[in-house]
Structures are given as structure tokens and as C-alpha cells.
Design a protein around this motif. Sequence first.
Motif, mmCIF file in Angstrom:
data_model
loop_
_atom_site.group_PDB
_atom_site.id
_atom_site.type_symbol
_atom_site.label_atom_id
_atom_site.label_comp_id
_atom_site.label_asym_id
_atom_site.label_seq_id
_atom_site.Cartn_x
_atom_site.Cartn_y
_atom_site.Cartn_z
ATOM 1 N N PRO A 103 38.025 29.401 42.387
ATOM 2 C CA PRO A 103 38.520 30.681 42.919
ATOM 3 C C PRO A 103 38.391 31.778 41.893
ATOM 4 C CG PRO A 103 40.337 29.215 42.340
ATOM 5 C CD PRO A 103 39.085 28.421 42.182
ATOM 6 N N MET A 104 38.187 32.952 42.342
ATOM 7 C CA MET A 104 38.094 34.095 41.440
ATOM 8 C C MET A 104 38.990 35.202 41.933
ATOM 9 S SD MET A 104 34.265 34.839 40.300
ATOM 10 C CE MET A 104 34.592 36.491 40.726
ATOM 11 N N ARG A 105 39.568 35.854 40.972
ATOM 12 C CA ARG A 105 40.370 36.996 41.396
ATOM 13 C C ARG A 105 39.463 38.178 41.547
ATOM 14 N NH1 ARG A 105 45.824 37.291 38.070
ATOM 15 N NH2 ARG A 105 44.499 38.562 36.776
ATOM 16 N N GLY A 106 39.715 39.009 42.514
ATOM 17 C CA GLY A 106 38.995 40.271 42.597
ATOM 18 C C GLY A 106 37.770 40.191 43.473
ATOM 19 N N GLY A 107 37.324 39.062 43.904
ATOM 20 C CA GLY A 107 36.178 38.940 44.793
ATOM 21 C C GLY A 107 34.890 39.360 44.162
ATOM 22 N N HIS A 108 33.825 39.489 44.933
ATOM 23 C CA HIS A 108 32.506 39.868 44.449
ATOM 24 C C HIS A 108 32.393 41.368 44.439
ATOM 25 C CE1 HIS A 108 31.232 35.787 46.261
ATOM 26 N NE2 HIS A 108 31.964 35.662 45.142
ATOM 27 N N SER A 109 32.044 41.877 43.357
ATOM 28 C CA SER A 109 31.977 43.327 43.250
ATOM 29 C C SER A 109 30.975 43.696 42.193
ATOM 30 C CB SER A 109 33.352 43.854 42.866
ATOM 31 O OG SER A 109 33.652 43.337 41.592
ATOM 32 N N ASN A 110 30.722 44.944 42.060
ATOM 33 C CA ASN A 110 29.821 45.433 41.001
ATOM 34 C C ASN A 110 30.399 45.091 39.641
ATOM 35 O OD1 ASN A 110 27.957 46.367 42.704
ATOM 36 N ND2 ASN A 110 28.733 48.504 42.712
ATOM 37 N N GLU A 111 31.706 45.209 39.606
ATOM 38 C CA GLU A 111 32.385 44.893 38.336
ATOM 39 C C GLU A 111 32.103 43.446 37.938
ATOM 40 O OE1 GLU A 111 34.825 45.172 35.016
ATOM 41 O OE2 GLU A 111 33.896 46.732 36.251
ATOM 42 N N ALA A 112 32.127 42.589 38.932
ATOM 43 C CA ALA A 112 31.856 41.168 38.676
ATOM 44 C C ALA A 112 30.417 40.991 38.203
ATOM 45 C CB ALA A 112 32.094 40.361 39.943
ATOM 46 N N ASP A 113 29.495 41.711 38.798
ATOM 47 C CA ASP A 113 28.087 41.628 38.358
ATOM 48 C C ASP A 113 27.951 42.068 36.917
ATOM 49 O OD1 ASP A 113 27.245 40.620 40.688
ATOM 50 O OD2 ASP A 113 26.323 42.478 41.445
ATOM 51 N N ARG A 114 28.655 43.161 36.643
ATOM 52 C CA ARG A 114 28.576 43.662 35.265
ATOM 53 C C ARG A 114 29.119 42.624 34.292
ATOM 54 N NH1 ARG A 114 30.205 48.590 36.878
ATOM 55 N NH2 ARG A 114 32.295 48.356 36.040
ATOM 56 N N SER A 115 30.178 41.997 34.706
ATOM 57 C CA SER A 115 30.770 40.981 33.846
ATOM 58 C C SER A 115 29.833 39.801 33.668
ATOM 59 C CB SER A 115 32.085 40.502 34.440
ATOM 60 O OG SER A 115 32.997 41.549 34.412
ATOM 61 N N ALA A 116 29.182 39.472 34.804
ATOM 62 C CA ALA A 116 28.241 38.348 34.727
ATOM 63 C C ALA A 116 27.122 38.682 33.756
ATOM 64 C CB ALA A 116 27.671 38.064 36.114
ATOM 65 N N GLN A 117 26.657 39.905 33.865
ATOM 66 C CA GLN A 117 25.582 40.315 32.966
ATOM 67 C C GLN A 117 26.076 40.290 31.526
ATOM 68 O OE1 GLN A 117 24.230 44.258 33.679
ATOM 69 N NE2 GLN A 117 22.517 44.087 32.260
ATOM 70 N N ALA A 118 27.286 40.790 31.358
ATOM 71 C CA ALA A 118 27.845 40.790 30.006
ATOM 72 C C ALA A 118 27.941 39.379 29.460
ATOM 73 C CB ALA A 118 29.231 41.437 30.026
ATOM 74 N N SER A 119 28.377 38.455 30.317
ATOM 75 C CA SER A 119 28.498 37.075 29.873
ATOM 76 C C SER A 119 27.150 36.505 29.497
ATOM 77 C CB SER A 119 29.120 36.218 30.972
ATOM 78 O OG SER A 119 30.441 36.613 31.160
ATOM 79 N N ALA A 120 26.142 36.835 30.331
ATOM 80 C CA ALA A 120 24.802 36.300 30.063
ATOM 81 C C ALA A 120 24.262 36.852 28.754
ATOM 82 C CB ALA A 120 23.865 36.643 31.207
ATOM 83 N N VAL A 121 24.452 38.144 28.571
ATOM 84 C CA VAL A 121 23.984 38.772 27.331
ATOM 85 C C VAL A 121 24.724 38.152 26.147
ATOM 86 C CG1 VAL A 121 23.995 40.913 26.011
ATOM 87 C CG2 VAL A 121 23.294 40.926 28.394
ATOM 88 N N HIS A 122 25.998 37.974 26.365
ATOM 89 C CA HIS A 122 26.788 37.386 25.289
ATOM 90 C C HIS A 122 26.296 35.982 24.966
ATOM 91 C CE1 HIS A 122 30.194 35.612 23.221
ATOM 92 N NE2 HIS A 122 30.474 36.859 22.844
ATOM 93 N N GLN A 123 25.953 35.261 26.020
ATOM 94 C CA GLN A 123 25.482 33.892 25.812
ATOM 95 C C GLN A 123 24.162 33.903 25.036
ATOM 96 O OE1 GLN A 123 27.250 31.211 26.701
ATOM 97 N NE2 GLN A 123 25.760 29.924 25.661
ATOM 98 N N LEU A 124 23.272 34.825 25.410
ATOM 99 C CA LEU A 124 21.995 34.921 24.689
ATOM 100 C C LEU A 124 22.229 35.241 23.221
ATOM 101 C CD1 LEU A 124 19.783 36.906 27.182
ATOM 102 C CD2 LEU A 124 19.327 34.629 26.316
ATOM 103 N N TRP A 125 23.115 36.143 23.017
ATOM 104 C CA TRP A 125 23.447 36.582 21.649
ATOM 105 C C TRP A 125 24.039 35.406 20.861
ATOM 106 C CZ3 TRP A 125 28.443 37.195 19.485
ATOM 107 C CH2 TRP A 125 28.505 37.987 18.333
ATOM 108 N N TYR A 126 24.906 34.691 21.579
ATOM 109 C CA TYR A 126 25.517 33.504 20.955
ATOM 110 C C TYR A 126 24.453 32.467 20.605
ATOM 111 C CZ TYR A 126 28.133 29.161 20.640
ATOM 112 O OH TYR A 126 28.641 27.967 20.226
ATOM 113 N N ASN A 127 23.552 32.236 21.585
ATOM 114 C CA ASN A 127 22.500 31.237 21.349
ATOM 115 C C ASN A 127 21.606 31.624 20.170
ATOM 116 O OD1 ASN A 127 23.446 29.803 23.452
ATOM 117 N ND2 ASN A 127 21.812 30.329 24.877
ATOM 118 N N GLN A 128 21.357 32.919 20.094
ATOM 119 C CA GLN A 128 20.513 33.384 18.992
ATOM 120 C C GLN A 128 21.149 33.046 17.648
ATOM 121 O OE1 GLN A 128 20.674 37.542 18.631
ATOM 122 N NE2 GLN A 128 19.307 37.624 16.867
ATOM 123 N N HIS A 129 22.435 33.322 17.533
ATOM 124 C CA HIS A 129 23.139 33.018 16.282
ATOM 125 C C HIS A 129 23.211 31.521 16.049
ATOM 126 C CE1 HIS A 129 23.889 37.058 15.554
ATOM 127 N NE2 HIS A 129 25.001 37.225 16.239
#
Length: 931
Positions: A103-129
Motif C-alpha cells: 500500500p502507498m499513501r497518497g496514490g499515484h501522482s506526479n509527485e510519486a513519479d518525481r519521487s520514483a525518479q529521484a529514487s532511481a537517480v539516487h540508486q544510480l548515484w549510490y551504485n556509482q559510489h
Amino acid sequence: MSQEYFSPKGKGIRRPNDNATPDADTHHEPNDADSDYYRPPRASTAPSYMTVGNGSSANAARLQAMLEQDSGYGGSIAGDDVNSSLFNPASSGWDNVIHEDRPMRGGHSNEADRSAQASAVHQLWYNQHRNTLGRAISTVVELLSDLQRFNETWPAHYPSVQRAALDSSSHPSSRPGFHQAYSTAGDLANGPQFNAAQPPLRRAMTSVEDAAAAAESSRAAETRTVAEPRLVSPQIAQEFSVLKLDLKLGSLHQTELVHSLEKSSVAALLDGKIQSSIRHLQALRERIEDTSSKVLVTGDLNAGKSTFCNALLRRKVLPEDQQPCTSIFCEVLDARENCGIEEVHAVHRDAIYNRHDEATYDVYPLKDLERIVIDNTVYMQCKVYVKDARSIDESLLNNGVVDIALIDAPGLNMDTTKTTAIFARQEEIDVVVFVVSAMNHFTQTGTEFIRAAAAEKAYLFVVVNHFDNIRDKDRCQKQILTQIRGLSPATYKEAGELVHFVSSSAIPVAPNPPGGPGGGGGSGSSSGGGFGDDPGDNDPKGKGKDKEMARDFSALEQSLRRFVLEKRARSKLAPAKTYLTNILNDVNVLATVNTEVAQAEYDRVNSELQALEPQLEAGKRARAEISEQVDRTIEDTCQEVYDYSRTTINSAINHAGDDNLGIEYPGLFSAFQYADDLKAAMLSHIAASVVHCEENARKKTVAGVESIKKLGIKHLGDEYQNLNFKSEVMFQGRKDALARQVDISTEFADFVDFSTLMQREEKAGMALTVAGVVGTTVISGYSQVNLAFRAAQILGSENLRKLIIPGVIAGAAALAFYVLSQIPHSLPARLSQKIATQLEAMDYVHQNSSRISGKVRKVLLIPANNLRVGLQKSVEQLGARRDETVKVRKESSDALRYFGNLVQRSAHQRQVVEGVDLDGHPPGMAGHPGY
Ligand SMILES: Nc1nc2c(ncn2[C@@H]2O[C@H](COP(=O)(O)OP(=O)(O)OP(=O)(O)O)[C@@H](O)[C@H]2O)c(=O)[nH]1
């Protein structure tokens, strides 16, 4: 209740929930503007940056693909830069499917997409390090293995330092490791910077460590002022962080101890250190490769660790009790990792847990956990798989980003074994949550643990529990923060985010599993209830307190999620980075010192070799020349002795018959005795000449030995081994041997030696003949004959015929008389001749001369050979020294090359590691919430 929090600057840090309105914008940021951790923890708003959405844009799909591609080691992100285009802020969401069942709070929204993108970018950055650090670990393991191998052939020198020189004022950093790592970064790449005036390096120890060595804080290390001899230049007068040699022998100071140790012993100790460092690096590699994050919840007995974990889970999973109860490590994991089944896997002692191998564990239902955990001797740890029904933006376990393992540890001080196990465990842990009771503050063991953990982890998460029991909360906060400042300055610096004062028992938790922990409902947790759910709690003030405590705990949770999830790059990778930095610094220092030592050794042996080569050549030349000279001396001496002996003995033989050698002629009747005596006298005369020759030879030998000795002393000096020569021992053979060898019989003819008679007659001359005619008293036989003829002429032949017979008789008688009277003259010559003839047949002269000179040769050869052996030995020694020096020169040249290279490689690698900015933001993410 509003809480005034203590500020490190003295003004008081205001907690995120300080205001009545939990709006993030109203939160006060304490004193460190540039600290990420002081960003307002938007407690009341959904931490949308953590939310994994299900955006469907093309960019999101691309990011997802890249993320998957890049998730492993040696991934596609090479080098140290992530293409900035990958982090185009304009990119939209990431179609995350990982937790679509959650379950997720807040449902599917642009904000959620942005967060997903942020997470993905963060993951890439993490993987790089992670990849950079993973490669660095491989490189460092390789460097260390090389060093270990090289240490076997060329035992590395271990530098000693003057710790007293480490003035704390010159070390703004609280950690020597870090200080070392950064303070000399510029210099290291340029290689060693020693000046000629520096004292020679000595192998020694860098530190004094006691049993709590590992736990000793750097601050304490800095302030120690044990006077040590200054052994290396101030540039490297610093402590090793990892490669410390822990020597604990008697009362000797460690520096003295290292000085007293053989170089090879120090090298062996170092070898052990390198070995354990390699093992640690391998463990670190496993740790950073592990995609999950391990959170160790530890602290003193009864601090409320289990209660805190339950509060985080909002379920009473772990047993709580007022008396010590957690006896084993309980690792709480998301049930999804166990096919969604909630159960306990109790791991057998000494078994390595494998979920797919039931031989390594026993399975129990959750309700049995209390029984397993309390007073357990069968199991060492258990894995507790639980479902977390909370949404992914609230749950720690089910967070949508990484798998979390929440490990509830036995209380410190429970017993020594468990405490040691906790100390050891923290090394493989990504995040340490230290639970301290607000009532008791930090105990001795707790202090030691925090120091040990702070040595490796930059930050700790501190939960000050039981805060509801404290009346003077400000004072408590002040005291505890002051303690934290001493124990982990980094944590203190970000106390607003990392130190939380809460009451775990005040957090409502879901009902216990039937028969499970706290099933009796007597625990302090408000089990199953919500805030203010207590029917008896009608006190609005009490409810207010509950809300406040809930807010505090919520703020803690948000901080912990940020710390564990978003900052896991820091929490998970920082230990690897810190350790790499420290070990690379140590290797660099060690390599720098050894480069200097190798250079000094190379220079020394090189000049030694330059002096040795001519010495060796001269030695070889001298050996040949002296040998020749000695040979010549021996030859000349022997020849001289031989010639002298030959001449002398010859002369003695030849002149043996010249006189009667003192033997009186006793008369005709003793003529034979006379002959024997004469013979014996002649032989002893000859023997005496031989003795004389031997005496001469002895003198010549003494002179020869002396000249050889002079040569020896001249060319070998003290190394010449002088032999004690006793000349009197020479020629001690039997002296009367000759008389027995010469066997000459006396014959009648020896007495009538006509040649002697003739010689004597000739010598007498004509005058003697005339004198005989006129009747001299001396009548020679020849004259008598002449007289007879003349008388016959005068008397006429008739008369002569009448007189002839008596005349002949008279003549014969006269002749006989004459001959007999000549015996003393004729016999010596005759005997001498016979002796000479026999001696000649025996080759007497040559044999004696050879014998004498041979003896001389034999005697002279002894010191000569001794000298030759000495010379040979000297040349061989020089040769061996030369060979050894050549070998050492080659070794030091290899060492110079190796360590020079190691200096460069370790410095370069350290720059790479330092380039991993775990505190920075992924490109384009600086403005994103949470960064
Ligand atoms: N008042 C109050 N009591 C608490 C709090 N946290 C825990 N407790 C109580 O303290 C006792 C010990 O709690 P535990 O969670 O068992 O402590 P622990 O640190 O896990 O204990 P061990 O694992 O045995 O070392 C329990 O009775 C809890 O209910 C708190 O914040 N406030």
C-alpha cells in the motif's frame, strides 16, 4: 510537552517537533547550515521522496533499465562521473514495480513519479559510489597481497613515530585516520619528501594499545604524551590507523619492544596485520555488495531496545521485560524475504544461516520467540520474518527501496561473551542505533562500544529512551549531548538529526501474536492501543503528552529512514570509504618510509660495492703475485741449500784422505786396525759435513719462514695465521746411518798403493834420488834399484852374477821395508778413494743434498700453503661480500622500485577513494527534498 533541546552552541537545539504546528517550515535548523542532516524533517508531510511511485513515462523506463543494468559490480558506470544527462532534472518518473503489492499513501501522482525518479537517480548515484569503492577494495586487496609477498623477501621496515609531536592543536580532526588521510594528500602523490638531515629510520612501533585498543578514541590517542624517541621525520610522525602492531609484552614500552625485535619479527607481525586487513576488506566488500542494509539496535541492558524495535514495527514482535531478556541476536526481516511467511528461524550455533537449508536452523512460529530469546543456549541468533502492514512511506522494513534487517542485540554488559560478540558484530553493520536509557546515561561498556563504532562509522544514531521518566528534560539532554560530543563528535555535529529523545513504550503497537511476547499484556508498551486510546486516560494533559511523544517518535522514524534509506550511501559505504582511506594512508606511510629505507640501503651498498670491487681485484692480484713470490722464495732457498750441500759434502769426501784425520799409525802390526780407524774417521768426517749442511739448511729455512711470514702480515694483516715454527726439530733423523751404509773391506793392496808411492816419489824429485845414491839415510826404493844397476855396472856381469841372488834378496827386503814404511801415506788416500767410489755409487752427495733441500722445501711449504690458504680465504671472503652486497643492492633496488610504485599507487587510489563524495548530492538532485 514542548521540549527545549540543548544546542551544542549553548543556545539549545530545537527539535523538529518543537513547535506546536508540526509544519516543517517552522522547524528551526540548529547551527550547521551546510549539514544535510539539519534539513527540516517534514514529519507531518508524507516523505514523498521516499515513495516509490508507478510513473509510466519513457524516461522512467529508461532509468529503470539503467538501474537494473547498473546494480552490480563492474557495472556500466565506469570512471568517477555519472553522465550528467542521466540526471536530467526534467526526466520524469520511474516505473517502479518493486513494491506494487504494497500500500502507498497518497496514490499515484506526479509527485510519486518525481519521487520514483529521484529514487532511481539516487540508486544510480549510490551504485556509482559502490562500484568505485568496490574497485578500490579489489585494488587495495591486491596492493596488500603484493605487500605481503614483498614483505617475505624484503622485510618491511616499520616506522616509529614521536607521538608527543602530535599536538592536538595541530589536529583539528578528531580522528587521526582522517587527519592523516587529508593532511598529506597533496604531498603523497609527489612521493616521499625527506630531507637529508633526518635521522636514520628505525623500525619501531607506532602506538601503544591496551586491551581496548580498538575502542580507543582518536582524541585519547592524540592527547597521549608518551615520550618516544624521534625516529622519523615530523611529516610522517603520525599514527597508523589499521596497520598498528599490537604488542603486549611485559612492562616494556612498545617502542623499546619493537627496537628489540628482529626485523623479521616485526615483518611477521606486519604480515599478520596485513592478513587481517585483507580479511576485513573482503568483509567490507561483501557488505557493500549486499543490497540490504543492516541496522543494529544495541545499548545497555534494559535500555528499551526491544521496545524501540517493536515501536518501529508498530507490533509487539520482540519480547520486552523489565529484567534482562534478550540473550541472542534477533534479526527482524520483512516476511517478503521468506515468501511472505511470518516465522522465526532459530539459527544453530556455529552454523552459517542459509534460508534454503533447513539444516542450519529450526523453524518456530512468532509466538515462540520469547521462549527462544530468553535464556537460550541452543541458538546464537534468530531471523524473525514479519509482515509490516504499514505503507512503504512509513515502514522501515517495507520501505520500497532496500531490504532492511533490524537486529535487536542482547544488552551490553549482559555477559562478556555477548558483549564481545556485539563489538565484533558492529563491524559488519551498516547502521548502529544505540539505545541509551535517559535514566542511566552512558555506561562504561556503552562508552567503549560507541568509541569503537565511531572509529569506523562516521555517524551513529542515538536513541535516548525512557525520556518520559525524566523530570528535568533539559538537563538530561544537555548531559547526554555533552557525553556524545566526547564520544562521537561527528554524531554530535548532526545531533538534531541523529540524537533523539523518545519514549518507545509510549508508541501504540499492534496486538501481540496469540501467546507471543507480552501476551499477558503486562508490558509497559501501550500494546494494541493508539494514542489516547486508553479508556482510563481522560486527562487531556496526559493525552497531550502522548501526542508529543508520538510526534517525537515520528520525527525519529523519519530521521532514521533518511539515515538508513537515503543516506545509506553514507551509512553503508562510509565504513568502506573510511577503512579504505585509513588503510591506504597506512600503506602510503609504510611505503614512503620503506622507499626512504630502500634508497638509503641502496646508496650504502652501492658505495660499499664501489670500495669492494677494487679490493677484490687487488686481492686476486695479490694472491697470484704472493703465491709466485713464495714459490720463488722456496725455489731459491732450496736450490741454494742443495748447491751448498753438494759442494760441502763433495769437498768433505774428496779431502777425506788428505791426512790421517788425527789417527796415529800404530805400526805394521796394527795396520789393519789403523785402516779401520781411518775409515771410521773418514766416514764421520763426511757425516759431519752433512750435519753442517743440515745446519746451514736450518738457518736458510728460518730465513725463508720469516720472509713468508712478513709477506703474510703485509697482505693479510691480522687475518694472517702465524704458525709456530720450531727449527730445531728439523733433521732429527739418525746421524750414524752412514757408517752402516758404507761397507769397505781393507785389502792388502790398500796398503801398497803404487800410485801413491809414485806420486810421492815424483814429489820428492831428482835431488832426493842423488841424495839416496850418496847414501843419505833416507833410501827410497827407486833409488835403491838404480843403485843396484849402477853397482852391477861397476862390478861387471860375472861378479854381478855372483852377487845377484843375495842382491835381489836384499833389494826385495829393502823394497818391502820401503813399502811398509809408506803405509801411513798410502792407506788414507787409498781408503778415501774407495769410500768416494762407494759413496758415488750410492749417489750419496746428491741424495743427501736432495734430502736436505727437500726437507727445507717441505718445511717452507707449510707457511707458504698457510699463506696461500689465507689469501684464498681473504679473496673468497671479499668475493662473498661482494656477491652479498650485489644481492642486497638488487634487493634494495627492487624494494625502491616496488615501494616507490606503492607510494604512487596508494596515493592515487586514496585520491580516488576520497573522490567518492558520500555527503554530496546526486547531479541535479540538490534541490530535491531530502537533499
Ligand atoms: N517508561 C518507559 N519504559 C520503557 C521505555 N522503553 C522500554 N521500557 C520498559 O523497559 C523495560 C525493558 O525494556 P526492553 O525493551 O525489554 O529492554 P531491552 O533493552 O530490550 O532489554 P534487554 O534486551 O534485556 O537488554 C520494559 O519493561 C519496557 O516496557 C520507555 O521509553 N519508557
